[in-house]
Design a protein around this motif. Sequence first.
Motif, PDB file in Angstrom:
ATOM      1  N   THR A 263       4.763  -1.906 -21.640  1.00  0.00           N
ATOM      2  CA  THR A 263       5.521  -1.597 -22.657  1.00  0.00           C
ATOM      3  C   THR A 263       5.953  -2.839 -23.528  1.00  0.00           C
ATOM      4  OG1 THR A 263       7.295  -0.569 -21.654  1.00  0.00           O
ATOM      5  CG2 THR A 263       5.664   0.746 -22.738  1.00  0.00           C
ATOM      6  N   SER A 264       5.882  -3.926 -22.839  1.00  0.00           N
ATOM      7  CA  SER A 264       7.003  -5.225 -22.716  1.00  0.00           C
ATOM      8  C   SER A 264       6.556  -5.700 -24.364  1.00  0.00           C
ATOM      9  CB  SER A 264       7.140  -6.539 -21.870  1.00  0.00           C
ATOM     10  OG  SER A 264       5.883  -6.781 -22.334  1.00  0.00           O
ATOM     11  N   VAL A 265       7.298  -6.009 -25.329  1.00  0.00           N
ATOM     12  CA  VAL A 265       6.757  -6.282 -26.359  1.00  0.00           C
ATOM     13  C   VAL A 265       5.419  -7.697 -26.776  1.00  0.00           C
ATOM     14  CG1 VAL A 265       7.097  -7.154 -28.745  1.00  0.00           C
ATOM     15  CG2 VAL A 265       8.482  -5.531 -27.591  1.00  0.00           C
ATOM     16  N   ILE A 267       2.648  -9.805 -26.400  1.00  0.00           N
ATOM     17  CA  ILE A 267       1.479  -9.596 -26.203  1.00  0.00           C
ATOM     18  C   ILE A 267       0.893 -10.783 -25.691  1.00  0.00           C
ATOM     19  CG2 ILE A 267      -0.479  -8.930 -27.331  1.00  0.00           C
ATOM     20  CD1 ILE A 267       1.467  -7.329 -29.868  1.00  0.00           C
ATOM     21  N   GLY A 269      -1.226 -13.191 -22.331  1.00  0.00           N
ATOM     22  CA  GLY A 269      -2.055 -12.681 -20.724  1.00  0.00           C
ATOM     23  C   GLY A 269      -1.447 -13.645 -19.933  1.00  0.00           C
ATOM     24  N   TYR A 270       0.046 -13.785 -20.389  1.00  0.00           N
ATOM     25  CA  TYR A 270       0.703 -14.980 -19.131  1.00  0.00           C
ATOM     26  C   TYR A 270       0.649 -14.011 -18.036  1.00  0.00           C
ATOM     27  CZ  TYR A 270       3.636 -18.272 -16.893  1.00  0.00           C
ATOM     28  OH  TYR A 270       4.014 -18.881 -15.349  1.00  0.00           O
ATOM     29  N   GLU A 275       4.158  -8.293 -13.031  1.00  0.00           N
ATOM     30  CA  GLU A 275       3.202  -7.915 -14.354  1.00  0.00           C
ATOM     31  C   GLU A 275       3.210  -5.924 -13.951  1.00  0.00           C
ATOM     32  OE1 GLU A 275      -0.825  -8.335 -13.295  1.00  0.00           O
ATOM     33  OE2 GLU A 275      -1.646  -9.218 -15.244  1.00  0.00           O
ATOM     34  N   PHE A 288      19.106  -2.084 -25.878  1.00  0.00           N
ATOM     35  CA  PHE A 288      17.780  -2.881 -25.748  1.00  0.00           C
ATOM     36  C   PHE A 288      17.541  -2.409 -24.704  1.00  0.00           C
ATOM     37  CE2 PHE A 288      20.325  -6.585 -27.244  1.00  0.00           C
ATOM     38  CZ  PHE A 288      20.176  -6.838 -28.458  1.00  0.00           C
ATOM     39  N   ARG A 291      14.973   0.397 -25.656  1.00  0.00           N
ATOM     40  CA  ARG A 291      13.827   0.159 -26.381  1.00  0.00           C
ATOM     41  C   ARG A 291      12.939  -1.135 -25.956  1.00  0.00           C
ATOM     42  NH1 ARG A 291      17.403   0.780 -30.044  1.00  0.00           N
ATOM     43  NH2 ARG A 291      17.682   1.475 -31.629  1.00  0.00           N
ATOM     44  N   LYS A 292      13.215  -0.660 -24.787  1.00  0.00           N
ATOM     45  CA  LYS A 292      12.892  -1.592 -22.933  1.00  0.00           C
ATOM     46  C   LYS A 292      12.245  -3.136 -23.878  1.00  0.00           C
ATOM     47  CE  LYS A 292      10.678   2.582 -21.368  1.00  0.00           C
ATOM     48  NZ  LYS A 292       9.241   3.199 -21.346  1.00  0.00           N
ATOM     49  N   LEU A 293      13.094  -4.068 -24.235  1.00  0.00           N
ATOM     50  CA  LEU A 293      13.674  -5.262 -24.761  1.00  0.00           C
ATOM     51  C   LEU A 293      13.787  -5.367 -23.698  1.00  0.00           C
ATOM     52  CD1 LEU A 293      14.235  -4.692 -28.800  1.00  0.00           C
ATOM     53  CD2 LEU A 293      12.350  -5.579 -27.823  1.00  0.00           C
ATOM     54  N   THR A 297      12.425 -16.119 -20.826  1.00  0.00           N
ATOM     55  CA  THR A 297      12.656 -17.116 -21.232  1.00  0.00           C
ATOM     56  C   THR A 297      11.144 -18.218 -21.092  1.00  0.00           C
ATOM     57  OG1 THR A 297      13.241 -17.513 -18.695  1.00  0.00           O
ATOM     58  CG2 THR A 297      15.282 -17.304 -20.398  1.00  0.00           C
ATOM     59  N   ARG A 298      10.765 -17.101 -20.676  1.00  0.00           N
ATOM     60  CA  ARG A 298       8.851 -18.006 -20.639  1.00  0.00           C
ATOM     61  C   ARG A 298       8.282 -16.857 -20.801  1.00  0.00           C
ATOM     62  NH1 ARG A 298       6.195 -21.083 -16.571  1.00  0.00           N
ATOM     63  NH2 ARG A 298       7.275 -23.417 -16.981  1.00  0.00           N
ATOM     64  N   PHE A 299       7.347 -16.984 -20.924  1.00  0.00           N
ATOM     65  CA  PHE A 299       6.424 -16.172 -21.182  1.00  0.00           C
ATOM     66  C   PHE A 299       4.706 -16.358 -20.747  1.00  0.00           C
ATOM     67  CE2 PHE A 299       6.400 -18.211 -25.676  1.00  0.00           C
ATOM     68  CZ  PHE A 299       7.468 -18.049 -26.310  1.00  0.00           C
TER      69      PHE A 299
ATOM     70  N   ILE B  15      15.745 -24.114 -19.790  1.00  0.00           N
ATOM     71  CA  ILE B  15      14.541 -25.334 -19.873  1.00  0.00           C
ATOM     72  C   ILE B  15      14.598 -25.351 -20.732  1.00  0.00           C
ATOM     73  CG2 ILE B  15      13.481 -23.535 -18.027  1.00  0.00           C
ATOM     74  CD1 ILE B  15      12.217 -21.533 -19.531  1.00  0.00           C
ATOM     75  N   GLN B  36      -2.007  -2.941 -29.553  1.00  0.00           N
ATOM     76  CA  GLN B  36      -1.108  -2.705 -28.834  1.00  0.00           C
ATOM     77  C   GLN B  36      -1.338  -1.485 -27.904  1.00  0.00           C
ATOM     78  OE1 GLN B  36       1.733  -4.535 -26.809  1.00  0.00           O
ATOM     79  NE2 GLN B  36       2.228  -2.828 -25.590  1.00  0.00           N
ATOM     80  N   ASN B  44      -8.873 -11.518 -19.708  1.00  0.00           N
ATOM     81  CA  ASN B  44      -8.407 -12.193 -20.463  1.00  0.00           C
ATOM     82  C   ASN B  44      -9.638 -12.944 -21.272  1.00  0.00           C
ATOM     83  OD1 ASN B  44      -5.709 -12.734 -20.820  1.00  0.00           O
ATOM     84  ND2 ASN B  44      -6.082 -13.430 -18.930  1.00  0.00           N
ATOM     85  N   ASN B 113       5.537 -25.568 -20.880  1.00  0.00           N
ATOM     86  CA  ASN B 113       6.287 -24.414 -21.575  1.00  0.00           C
ATOM     87  C   ASN B 113       5.834 -25.279 -23.206  1.00  0.00           C
ATOM     88  OD1 ASN B 113       7.444 -21.912 -22.467  1.00  0.00           O
ATOM     89  ND2 ASN B 113       9.450 -23.111 -22.044  1.00  0.00           N
ATOM     90  N   ALA B 138       9.196   4.377 -28.245  1.00  0.00           N
ATOM     91  CA  ALA B 138       9.913   2.829 -27.925  1.00  0.00           C
ATOM     92  C   ALA B 138       9.192   1.198 -28.279  1.00  0.00           C
ATOM     93  CB  ALA B 138       9.903   2.126 -26.397  1.00  0.00           C
ATOM     94  N   PHE B 139       7.604   1.191 -28.913  1.00  0.00           N
ATOM     95  CA  PHE B 139       7.507   0.465 -28.919  1.00  0.00           C
ATOM     96  C   PHE B 139       7.783   0.247 -30.615  1.00  0.00           C
ATOM     97  CE2 PHE B 139       4.270  -2.158 -31.487  1.00  0.00           C
ATOM     98  CZ  PHE B 139       4.357  -3.593 -30.715  1.00  0.00           C
ATOM     99  N   CYS B 142      11.285  -0.908 -31.075  1.00  0.00           N
ATOM    100  CA  CYS B 142      11.637  -2.596 -31.361  1.00  0.00           C
ATOM    101  C   CYS B 142      11.934  -3.355 -32.631  1.00  0.00           C
ATOM    102  CB  CYS B 142      10.414  -3.347 -30.588  1.00  0.00           C
ATOM    103  SG  CYS B 142      10.813  -3.062 -28.495  1.00  0.00           S
TER     104      CYS B 142
END
Lengths: 299, 173
Positions: A263-265, A267, A269-270, A275, A288, A291-293, A297-299, B15, B36, B44, B113, B138-139, B142
């Motif tokens: 459910t993380s916003v 989207i 593929g990282y 995961e 937050f 809202r599971k936000l 810092t990296r995606f 970073i 979603q 992928n 990055n 939740a979505f 957001c």
Amino acid sequence: MGSEAAPPSLPEWTSEPCMMGIDEAGRGPVLGPMVYGCLYCSISYKDTLSSLKFADSKTLKEEKREELFENLKSNVSIGWAVDIIDPRELSAKMLKKTKINLNEISHESASGLVARVLDMGVLLTEVYVDTVGDPEKYRIKLSERYPSVKFVVAKKADSLYPVVSGASIVAKVTRDQAVLNWVLDETAENMHKKFGSGYPGDPATKAWLDDHKHSVFGFPTLVRFSWGTCTPYFKKLAEVLWESDEVDEEGSSSGNRRQLKLTSVGITGYKRKSEEIQSSGKGRCKFFETRKLEQLTRF
Amino acid sequence: MNREKESSEIPQNGIIGSIDLKSDESIVDLTDKIHQLPCCIKYNGPCSVSHYFKPKQTGVDVEGLSVEEACFRGRKLQGTKITLPQGYSGFVLGKKKIAGKRKSEGVSEENSNHWEMRASFQSIDYWNHDDVPSQSDAFYRCLHWLPAANALHKPVSASDLTHASTLFGVKID
């Protein structure tokens, strides 16, 4: 759920005590709809019905079944109805968060036919039902729901009672026509309709499944995704994890369950190490968290 | 905090990344094509989505959300389309191609990055397994962050301060 029924204007015999048979077609196949059919007539017509040579639909040739179906459709002393359960509905129910098994779906369908015929105003007093499951439990369930009707539930009822044999013809011909006239939802190229019988052992059905498997979508929606036949195929396709399928963590004695993180916003593929752990926004303020936000810092 | 070394410009306690949102007209517009799903698909790559995934309008409104139906891998999905608010866009990002010079410094695309826009979109269809979409999902919630963030970061003018001071009875010199 598609349905079709005899014309609404009721013939006079329906106010006499009537009997009805219920049978199913297409319970086993991995693809296509499952059809419940019923046939009813006045009890006084019973002997004539027996002379119409309805036999268990499986023992008849296709043309013979179709001929008998045409005959019974034009017979004014007989009524019939069907309940067509779409393969999408079968898959969806059997794969719901709270799964519904095939027996329950079957019972609801048969019960729905009884209700429909009673609601039309037919004086049903005896109903004969074919079953693969436990006959007695099923009989009690139906009798409680429709106390005015005497139910006879039996295995192989389709070969024991002509009224059930008739119902089996209604169901089988309807199922065959539904598969024959099936319009695939999917619009990909190179799709064909050589489904075979739909039974998992049928080489034509196997070939069709092989020709139509898809790494992401699995199969066209004609296929019953909940069937065991599909499992070996899914193992070779892209894996799909659902939130409703909770994954037990090794040594789950602590009751610690990992919920899939879906459910993380972001989207993206990282592939993060986490995961498969649900994004929670834990440790952040309530706004937050609910809202599971979470902060990335990296995606 | 990730302290992986990426390039010499990286400060010790953080970073650095960059996102290049080029305003090229050739950018693919994926509005109405972003979904979603309530599952994780371990794949992928390109996929013929529109040939297989056929959302249908149900004509039903729940809490002001117009409900759509679809299925995926046999599951019934119910969802709704969220149009991104005015002033916002969604972006599909990809790793920025690294120029030859930096490659020699041992920086691979994998751990960089630095990102660039591959496509943009103005709507997302989000889907629930079995459940009808709701404003308490939740979505959906957001998106509340957007006006909240606006309010938090809006520059404060002198008249706002005066107003606030009278509100709370505090005198600001």
